[in-house]
Design an enzyme around this catalytic site. Structure first.
Site, short mmCIF file in Angstrom:
data_model
loop_
_atom_site.label_atom_id
_atom_site.label_comp_id
_atom_site.label_asym_id
_atom_site.label_seq_id
_atom_site.Cartn_x
_atom_site.Cartn_y
_atom_site.Cartn_z
N GLU A 97 37.98 37.76 42.24
CA GLU A 97 37.48 38.48 43.78
C GLU A 97 36.23 39.17 43.68
O GLU A 97 36.10 40.22 44.36
CB GLU A 97 38.69 39.43 44.21
N ARG A 134 40.42 63.19 28.51
CA ARG A 134 40.35 61.97 28.61
C ARG A 134 41.50 61.30 29.69
O ARG A 134 41.53 60.40 30.36
CB ARG A 134 41.00 61.16 27.35
N THR A 184 36.84 40.66 37.01
CA THR A 184 36.16 39.58 37.13
C THR A 184 36.57 38.88 38.41
O THR A 184 35.71 38.51 39.35
CB THR A 184 36.46 38.80 36.11
#
Lengths: 689, 689
Positions: free
Chosen positions: B447, B355, B445
């Site tokens: 630009e 991870r 979200t």
């Protein structure tokens, strides 16, 4: 919503953005039967309880959510305490049972500082006390005369309970235990309700007993003690205990998670909860009776609660996303002949559907798996339970860790996926998901870290494969046995591969085949090739995932076949959802299915088109399907997710009428330190730091 | 850290949990050259600036982060305003330039309410004003005599600017524009700095002009206006403007995002920013000169900033995770012969490595891609830029949307992946990631929504494929051209497949092949099979992802080949990181690589083992590699990520000494509404709601 006293009072959303009309139209377009589906999912008793408790809590101002996002963390704790008190008062007033109280907490959606008292503390005391202790404590616990917590985890030690550092040393002369934290990392940590609220706590400590002629101390491992941590009158701890709240975290602002250390703090002989182990107060001799076998299936029951909770959490996020995205318009269709046409509904974009609709299907998959686990548990409690049921339960008992892992991951990631799918407004407070998101992010870690516990699934499956290989003709007790056995007999080829495209049973078989292939592979690597356990952890995690996905797919399939689902169009739409869930899951791990020979490459190649088509079939029913989850507006607390579709009205109301920041005028001139215009408050803000 | 005045003052962590010693040992075990690598990554100027500004901001109490998580949202705004003022005062005092101020804001890690004034407002005014307007406004902007915002987005309209509802109607008699919000959804929304702070704003509105004999209004599309929104003295808006803060959101508590509506608000002729379009004040005739071609490559420069920022954000999360996980111990090795051995270092578990370590590699991949974009942009600004550079830039100009999408997704998801990898403490405030996480979630979200903008990449690549197919022997201008052309000439078979396992160039070729295969497929579906645009959006998103991953892999490969990397062991470790990044990326989309014929199935089958081996090679250097990112403790603000490893000491200090909640004693008795013990404050908390 009261109107503002300015020109905005008269304004309405653009006619194309009239959410109330749009949602009404959406509901008109689908013939899914919402009421029967609701009943099917939740049952009459649950729905009645939700309605009854909702009506009561909504009446009390302390449960208003309107401004809670503007409250500081210390004030959120105070609010939590006030809410907890009121809930308990309402319990007395209305004669609520435990389920009623849990429903209230669920609807108010604030875990209360008393939460651990009602859950882990009570169950630990009930389970760990002997009869005499139970007689003494349970009435005080029921009346909240004592408020209890459960202190196990330490600053340096979480999952590995055997490594806990806190010691409880028996002194046979004074007949007391000496509780002592030898290091900083021995500090209890994370323990809910204990930081500021609790008067008592169950405390887990290494029991040390003097042994042999020299009285050398020997550890008998972790044992539970009941300890009074604060004075009843002053609510202050004794000098030999340091206890407090650990401070702000991702979520759960109203919960006082604790740190606690002991400096040779003495507790009496009766502090050791002695149902399973005791010390003779005269001789100081330790006895540990045979641990009665744990209640069969209680873990399965517990995991089913987690899965059922995960589906409700996910359903909340999907409800908000589906309603808002059905209302939201953006851009015209690029291929539309008339360039002056209206903007498109955002939920009609495949790039939005692919994020939200498989999650809608996942909520159902989680539902049927949780329900199947619960039903299985309940069937086996009856005296005439079938052997098959018992075998299934035994199997789930050892592998349900994987379901906890997968379900909480699906829900936690699903909230964020829905949020992002909502674009700009998805980042605002109007989602109603800000607190849910922050709170729920604890779930992939607590009650067994989602990565760590998947080892348990692998261990169980490797053992099963070993048994199948050793005696291929042994009795088949569970569906996993059957699947592994059949895989073995076919020499890993599985049954004749049927195309999954038009055959739901073939889908189930594909998930079984891939799981069996991975289980045999894990068995070979570990048992034949003798690879180290740690080098296989990633394989084990994947195996657990495959096994758990197999359960989700199978449970969904079985539920549809059992005809418990409302017939007609509802059943048809749910069949689409089954396939959507299965195909989307399959597509994400496509290579595993190909490599294992579970699905033909040619099927995998057209999966994307199939998914697109299924999403088109599900799309018209999305709003009604989520309506069936019956999540009240009060719980959603979401401008975007309002049942009546008044998204923009509520967003504006929240900003213009409710937001307290707009009641203050500020001074933006950087040459002065004044913050509030005309107040002369220069520098005052420093006191907040 | 000051000592508490009780028995805990003398406690230290368990010797096996002595973070300071552990990190010292970790650093001892690696021979990666931290200083040269830091210099290689950031350059002398950047590191000097960071050190200089850090020394100044740390001296000021208003920039202390110790208690900010306990401050309510309205107070966070006030604190933001105070911090913004102090930063600007320091700018005057120390003669900071813009980059110095940006560095201060980065280190303080609180976007300030003045942010939009310094960024979008200033650049819009510079770009959109004609010379006369610029002369009038720029000095006032530089001196902060006016504080400006930029109001484009509306409640009902985000990305689709052409659908904005606010109108500006020219009245030739009064020589004024009439700004009017016809609906609620026309309300400006989300506009930073405007909610409570700004005195002025650039406002985007549909320009309506009377036309023809009847004076019918005709829209000329969105145009920018400069509008005074608040009185200089009172800081109150006029009656014809309603403006305020939209309320709490996921992050950015200190930013006042706005709503704003106009009720026939009049502004003078000079309000229209008229560099690109103007109205003759006498005749009322609208003229729009040819829009001068946009500055070549400015978008590429802007995207490179986003990518470089994403790598710093990700590096923060990885730094915290690597340091803490190197210190944390949990469980003994299951295969260890002696069951009494010490607990294992958590970073040694493959399930943790898988991870965190690929994300460590990702931080470098993002770095080299951002750096390559920036260098390309700068090379093409010189007069003797090579044609090849210009062609590459032109290509990136149209496809860099995909990089914005991928980079911000990798960083946003990476923060949460690191957080979960840290287990229990990963949920606490000690991560230093709580605010970072909430703030950064806006980036997928803003630009350009990460899913929406990938259409731009697909459009560009489909066009390129069309050109290749139409004239296979045309001049090859860029590396993408070369790759598409070679794919076409080989009839989709690509070059002779070389195993990727021991050949870095073969890895690059594999990513190129898969991208080309997907681009040709998209071209076929759209241009030959004439499928609808919307039905292909998911394919387009995948194509954009493949293209952007190709850029990341290629940039990383080129950087290693260019020998700019410090030689010796550092170079060797970075080569491992290149392969780790490429293999982990490849593994996640393995079926695409198989289906496209980019990588042999036999290579894909052993990828997991290769990744495991690479992680083992990278692991000893993880701490030093992150040290090279040179992120100061003040910025990290993380107990878990402290450079000196005093994790447990800091966690305990935060809880026991800093946490204000522990200074209050509470009354847990539910039969009384009193919250603070002895205060008689029953019901007082309701005032906070």
């Amino acid at each position: 919503m009261t109107s503002p006293k300015d020109f905005t009072a008269l304004l309405k959303p653009h006619p194309n953005a009239d959410g109330a009309k749009i949602l009404a139209d959406e509901r008109q377009r689908s013939n899914v039967d919402v009421q029967p589906l609701s009943l099917h999912l939740f049952g009459q008793q649950y729905l009645e309880r939700q309605q009854r408790i909702l009506a009561i809590v909504q009446k009390h101002r302390v449960f208003s959510k309107a401004n809670q996002a503007n409250v500081s963390r210390p004030d959120r704790y105070k609010l939590g305490l006030a809410r907890g008190k009121r809930m308990r008062q309402l319990m007395d007033e209305h004669g609520w049972d435990d389920d009623d109280l849990l429903m209230a907490e669920y609807l108010i959606d604030d875990i209360q500082p008393y939460h651990l008292h009602m859950s882990l503390f009570t169950s630990a005391m009930r389970e760990q006390c002997d009869d005499k202790q139970r007689l003494e404590w349970m009435p005080k616990i029921a009346s909240w005369e004592v408020v209890g917590a459960y202190a196990q985890t330490e600053l340096g030690h979480g999952s590995n309970v055997r490594a806990l550092e806190l010691t409880a040393t028996w002194n046979n002369a004074s007949k007391t235990f000496d509780l002592h934290s030898p290091t900083l990392t021995a500090s209890k940590w994370w323990n809910g309700t204990l930081g500021r609220t609790a008067t008592h706590s169950v405390v887990i400590a290494q029991l040390l007993l003097p042994e042999g002629p020299n009285g050398q101390l020997r550890s008998h491992g972790p044992h539970p003690f009941i300890v009074r941590v604060r004075n009843e009158k002053t609510h202050l701890p004794p000098k030999s205990i340091v206890v407090g709240d650990i401070g702000p975290k991702y979520g759960y602002a109203m919960m006082d998670n604790a740190y606690m250390l002991f400096d040779h703090h003495r507790v009496p002989h009766s502090a050791l909860l002695c149902r399973y182990a005791s010390i003779d107060p005269v001789s100081g001799i330790y006895t540990k009776p045979n641990n009665p076998s744990s209640i069969y299936g209680s873990l399965v029951r517990g995991r089913s609660v987690i899965v059922m909770n995960a589906r409700l959490i996910l359903a909340r996020a999907v409800t908000v996303a589906v309603r808002y995205l059905a209302i939201r318009r953006q851009f015209r269709d690029r291929d539309a002949p008339d360039s002056i046409g209206q903007e498109m509904c955002v939920l009609d974009y495949p790039t939005v559907q692919i994020r939200v609709l498989p999650l809608l299907a996942t909520a159902f998959a989680l539902h049927y798996s949780g329900a199947a686990m619960k039903a299985l548990y309940e069937r086996t409690r009856s005296t005439n339970a079938l052997d098959g049921d018992r075998a299934q339960l035994a199997e789930l008992h050892s592998t349900s860790a994987g379901l906890k892992s997968l379900a909480t991951e699906l829900a936690a990631n699903g909230i964020e996926t829905c949020r992002r799918a909502m674009g700009g407004h998805g980042y605002g407070g109007g989602t109603g998901l800000v607190q849910l998101n922050a709170d729920y992010l604890s779930k992939p870690t607590v009650e067994g870290d989602n990565w760590m516990i998947t080892q348990q699934v692998a261990r169980s499956l490797i053992k099963k494969v070993g048994e199948v290989v050793a005696s291929p003709d042994r009795r088949i007790a569970s569906s996993t046995d059957a699947c592994l056995s059949s895989f073995h007999k076919s020499h890993g080829r599985g049954e004749d591969a049927t195309s999954i495209l038009n055959d739901n049973l073939a889908i189930v078989k594909a998930f079984e085949h891939r799981m069996a292939w991975m289980a045999f592979r894990a068995h070979r690597l570990r048992e034949v090739e003798k690879r180290s356990w740690n080098s296989l952890l990633i394989d084990f995690h994947k195996l657990s995932r495959a096994y758990s996905q197999c359960i989700l797919v199978t449970s969904f399939y079985d539920a549809l076949k059992a005809d418990e689902v409302p017939p007609g169009s509802t059943h048809v739409v749910l069949s689409h959802l089954f396939r959507l869930f299965a195909f989307a899951t399959l597509d994400a791990d496509a290579r595993e299915f190909q490599q294992s020979g579970a699905v033909a490459a040619s099927d995998l190649d057209v999966l994307q088109d199939q998914i697109l088509e299924l999403m088109g079939q599900v799309r018209p029913h999305a709003v009604r399907l989520m309506d069936a989850f019956a999540i009240p507006d009060y719980l959603l607390d979401s401008a975007l997710g309002r049942y009546d579709g008044k998204v923009y009205e509520q967003l504006f109301y929240n900003a213009h009428v409710l937001n307290p920041l707009n009641r203050t005028t500020f001074n933006p001139d950087y040459r002065t330190d004044e913050i509030v215009m005309g107040s002369g408050d220069g520098g005052a803000i420093l006191a907040k730091l």
